[in-house]
Design an enzyme around this catalytic site. Structure first.
Site, PDB file in Angstrom:
ATOM      1  N   LYS A 134      -5.173  -8.449  -6.141  1.00 21.86           N
ATOM      2  CA  LYS A 134      -6.502  -8.757  -5.598  1.00 21.86           C
ATOM      3  C   LYS A 134      -7.529  -7.715  -6.024  1.00 21.86           C
ATOM      4  CE  LYS A 134      -6.742  -6.547  -1.128  1.00 21.86           C
ATOM      5  NZ  LYS A 134      -7.428  -6.535   0.124  1.00 21.86           N
ATOM      6  N   LYS A 185       0.817  -1.222   0.000  1.00 22.21           N
ATOM      7  CA  LYS A 185       0.000   0.000   0.000  1.00 22.21           C
ATOM      8  C   LYS A 185       0.846   1.265   0.000  1.00 22.21           C
ATOM      9  CE  LYS A 185      -4.449  -1.596   1.353  1.00 22.21           C
ATOM     10  NZ  LYS A 185      -5.674  -1.419   2.101  1.00 22.21           N
ATOM     11  N   LYS A 241     -11.205  -2.135  -3.672  1.00 24.80           N
ATOM     12  CA  LYS A 241     -12.043  -0.927  -3.820  1.00 24.80           C
ATOM     13  C   LYS A 241     -11.254   0.212  -4.437  1.00 24.80           C
ATOM     14  CE  LYS A 241     -13.961  -1.668   0.702  1.00 24.80           C
ATOM     15  NZ  LYS A 241     -12.814  -1.624   1.607  1.00 24.80           N
TER      16      LYS A 241
END
Ligand code: AQP
Length: 332
Positions: free
Chosen positions: A196, A113, A199
């Site tokens: 993956k 991230k 959102k």
């Protein structure tokens, strides 16, 4: 048999998608049948990456609506938002002082991230797993349903619980067990089978949102990456075709079947055949959930009532446990 106390959370960072449903929500609903369950909209986690305040408020309500639309019952399970129970942040601080920097440095999600510009990531993003440990341990939860992507964070939570119990020579926290979905634990992006479904992926074509219309589902599945060759016969041939494997996995899971059976049914056929069948089953299962989300969102007063009642129940358990934890640490 010892009764399970189940805890899990979902970040209100956008509309929930098929990965959240198959990897988490579906499991949450099954678990509420026979267990005490606490399901949390983890808004403190959401702000580890900047969130527009208005959007955050809307997303907290929408995530609550998605919980209910997927089949969670607020009378059976405790449903609330994390920031309304201050015990999460209080325990997180104590656990920040228990967890070791070396443990956090191993967390792959932070690396993913934060990306290349790690120096600019928030400190919150780095210590996110400690807050997750606090969420779970605050209620002395015994079981945590998570997608495979969260397994490493749960292992860290177990290490923290163990270390706390050892340091203070008291068995305060149970060591929580992961509950990982058997069939499909990780739904991948429709555009890149090695990433993956998420959102925050910029491309809406990478995911099926729970609120997608039938037309949008058909369009997204049509555009999904697959393979130029027909569907293979054996599982091993799928090793090098992550996008094809993902579509077959999603279909198998929605169809309550296994990958082996799906391959048997579809071997030799073109991917357009799988895509048609997949769109049909997605429309059958996902569209009714999407409609219910929209209906719940039309009644914000009801959603707020669900959250307020849930917060009250969660806070009672949290305060009782926190008193014992603070006493153990040596606070007056
Ligand atoms: N693709 C996925 N496959 C299986 N399970 C998934 N989960 C999320 N994505 C997948 C599971 O859903 C639960 C809630 O996840 P979350 O929304 O709190 O956080 P996340 O894992 O960070 O989800 P996203 O979509 O990737 O959000 P952003 O983009 O905001 O970071 C968890 O149990 C998770 O495992």
């Amino acid at each position: 048999m010892e009764k399970k106390l189940v805890f899990s959370g979902v970040q209100p960072t956008g509309s929930l998608h098929l990965g959240n449903y198959l990897g988490a929500l579906k499991n949450f609903v099954d678990l509420q049948k026979n267990n005490e369950c606490i399901y949390c909209v983890v808004d403190l986690h959401a702000i580890t990456v900047f969130q527009d305040p208005k959007e955050l408020r809307d997303n907290i309500l929408e995530t609550t609506a998605a919980f209910l639309a997927s089949g969670l019952d607020h009378k059976k399970s405790i449903i609330f938002n994390q920031s309304s129970v201050s015990g999460h942040a209080e325990l997180a601080w104590i656990l920040n002082c228990v967890a070791r920097i070396g443990w956090l440095n191993r967390m792959t999600q932070f690396k993913d991230k934060a990306g290349k510009d790690r120096e600019k990531a928030s400190v919150g993003l780095y210590i996110y797993p400690n807050l997750m440990a606090a969420d779970i341990l605050l209620y002395k939860s015994t079981h945590v349903p998570v997608g495979a992507d969260q397994k490493q964070h749960l292992e860290l939570c177990r290490d923290i619980a163990q270390r706390f119990n050892n340091d203070f020579k008291k068995n305060i926290f149970p060591i929580p067990e992961p509950l990982i979905q058997k069939n499909i634990s990780r739904v991948m992006s429709l555009r890149d089978g090695t990433k993956k479904m998420s959102k925050s992926d910029e491309s809406s074509y990478s995911r099926i949102d729970l609120k997608d219309s039938a037309d949008e589902i058909v369009k997204k599945i049509k555009k999904a990456k697959s393979d130029s060759l027909p569907i293979p016969e054996s599982l091993s041939e799928l090793d090098s075709k992550p996008e094809a494997l993902n579509l077959l996995n999603i279909y198998s899971d929605l169809n309550k079947s296994t990958l082996e059976k799906t391959l048997n049914e579809m071997k030799g056929k073109d991917y357009s055949y799988l895509k048609n069948k997949l769109s049909e089953i997605l429309i059958e299962i996902i569209c009714p959930i999407g409609k219910k989300i929209t209906q719940f969102l039309d009644d914000k007063t009801f959603l707020e009532k669900v959250i307020n009642e849930g917060s009250e129940k969660a806070n009672k358990i949290a305060q009782k446990n926190l008193k014992e934890i603070k006493n153990t640490v040596g606070f007056l």
